[in-house]
Write a protein that holds these residues in place. Structure first.
Motif, mmCIF file in Angstrom:
data_model
loop_
_atom_site.group_PDB
_atom_site.id
_atom_site.type_symbol
_atom_site.label_atom_id
_atom_site.label_comp_id
_atom_site.label_asym_id
_atom_site.label_seq_id
_atom_site.Cartn_x
_atom_site.Cartn_y
_atom_site.Cartn_z
ATOM 1 N N ARG A 177 0.844 -1.197 0.000
ATOM 2 C CA ARG A 177 0.000 0.000 0.000
ATOM 3 C C ARG A 177 0.878 1.246 0.000
ATOM 4 O O ARG A 177 1.872 1.326 0.721
ATOM 5 C CB ARG A 177 -0.909 0.024 1.233
ATOM 6 C CG ARG A 177 -1.890 -1.127 1.268
ATOM 7 C CD ARG A 177 -2.924 -0.995 0.158
ATOM 8 N NE ARG A 177 -3.700 -2.208 0.012
ATOM 9 C CZ ARG A 177 -3.714 -2.970 -1.078
ATOM 10 N NH1 ARG A 177 -3.000 -2.653 -2.122
ATOM 11 N NH2 ARG A 177 -4.461 -4.050 -1.129
ATOM 12 N N GLU A 178 0.471 2.213 -0.813
ATOM 13 C CA GLU A 178 1.213 3.478 -0.890
ATOM 14 C C GLU A 178 1.078 4.234 0.427
ATOM 15 O O GLU A 178 -0.016 4.364 0.971
ATOM 16 C CB GLU A 178 0.651 4.324 -2.031
ATOM 17 C CG GLU A 178 1.360 5.638 -2.218
ATOM 18 C CD GLU A 178 0.816 6.448 -3.381
ATOM 19 O OE1 GLU A 178 0.923 7.691 -3.303
ATOM 20 O OE2 GLU A 178 0.294 5.867 -4.350
ATOM 21 N N TYR A 179 2.228 4.713 0.926
ATOM 22 C CA TYR A 179 2.178 5.524 2.142
ATOM 23 C C TYR A 179 2.744 6.922 1.929
ATOM 24 O O TYR A 179 2.562 7.793 2.769
ATOM 25 C CB TYR A 179 2.877 4.833 3.321
ATOM 26 C CG TYR A 179 4.376 4.674 3.184
ATOM 27 C CD1 TYR A 179 5.249 5.665 3.626
ATOM 28 C CD2 TYR A 179 4.923 3.528 2.616
ATOM 29 C CE1 TYR A 179 6.626 5.519 3.508
ATOM 30 C CE2 TYR A 179 6.289 3.368 2.497
ATOM 31 C CZ TYR A 179 7.135 4.363 2.939
ATOM 32 O OH TYR A 179 8.504 4.211 2.809
ATOM 33 N N SER A 180 3.407 7.145 0.790
ATOM 34 C CA SER A 180 3.932 8.473 0.504
ATOM 35 C C SER A 180 4.257 8.566 -0.977
ATOM 36 O O SER A 180 4.421 7.548 -1.668
ATOM 37 C CB SER A 180 5.183 8.755 1.341
ATOM 38 O OG SER A 180 5.614 10.079 1.162
ATOM 39 N N ARG A 181 4.358 9.806 -1.457
ATOM 40 C CA ARG A 181 4.680 10.057 -2.857
ATOM 41 C C ARG A 181 5.334 11.438 -2.921
ATOM 42 O O ARG A 181 4.948 12.339 -2.205
ATOM 43 C CB ARG A 181 3.387 10.035 -3.674
ATOM 44 C CG ARG A 181 3.546 10.282 -5.149
ATOM 45 C CD ARG A 181 2.193 10.301 -5.843
ATOM 46 N NE ARG A 181 1.590 8.987 -5.893
ATOM 47 C CZ ARG A 181 1.498 8.250 -6.996
ATOM 48 N NH1 ARG A 181 1.960 8.723 -8.135
ATOM 49 N NH2 ARG A 181 0.937 7.063 -6.964
ATOM 50 N N ASP A 182 6.322 11.568 -3.788
ATOM 51 C CA ASP A 182 6.914 12.872 -4.034
ATOM 52 C C ASP A 182 7.024 13.060 -5.542
ATOM 53 O O ASP A 182 6.446 12.295 -6.314
ATOM 54 C CB ASP A 182 8.252 13.049 -3.297
ATOM 55 C CG ASP A 182 9.310 12.031 -3.681
ATOM 56 O OD1 ASP A 182 9.313 11.546 -4.835
ATOM 57 O OD2 ASP A 182 10.164 11.719 -2.830
ATOM 58 N N SER A 183 7.770 14.054 -5.979
ATOM 59 C CA SER A 183 7.837 14.363 -7.414
ATOM 60 C C SER A 183 8.551 13.302 -8.232
ATOM 61 O O SER A 183 8.447 13.290 -9.459
ATOM 62 C CB SER A 183 8.513 15.719 -7.625
ATOM 63 O OG SER A 183 9.851 15.670 -7.157
#
Length: 105
Positions: free
Chosen positions: A90-96
């Motif tokens: 599961r995705e817990y963070s995202r940046d550029s």
């Protein structure tokens, strides 16, 4: 040599003496591992090889008493994100640049 040091495992998949996939597990803490260098050659994708490597690395993490495994991939690699999500990450963070996913095991 970096992946052969203590707390790290490196898996190579070969077919007809050709390397077709790789994956590594790095122990970040006593309870957390990180999958890195996960790659399957384009001509060998969608054959279950990557899934097999991930399952092997997760089994290894369990044997080391880890309860969480992390993985990072480029944010624009939607197929890779979907692949990990199909495996329960599961995705817990995202940046550029990246998407960060985790799996409780």
């Amino acid at each position: 040599a970096n992946y052969l040091s203590r707390g790290r495992s490196f898996i190579v998949a070969e077919l007809d003496k050709q390397i077709v996939a790789t994956g590594a597990l790095i122990q970040e803490s006593s309870e957390t591992g990180r999958i890195v260098r996960m790659s399957v050659a384009i001509d060998y994708r969608r054959m279950g090889i990557g899934r097999g490597i991930i399952h092997h690395l997760l089994d290894l993490a369990r044997s080391l008493c880890m309860n969480r495994v992390l993985v990072e991939t480029n944010h624009d690699w939607s197929e890779a994100v979907a692949f990990y999500e199909q495996l329960g990450f599961r995705e817990y963070s995202r940046d550029s640049e990246s998407v960060y996913l985790s799996l409780e095991i």
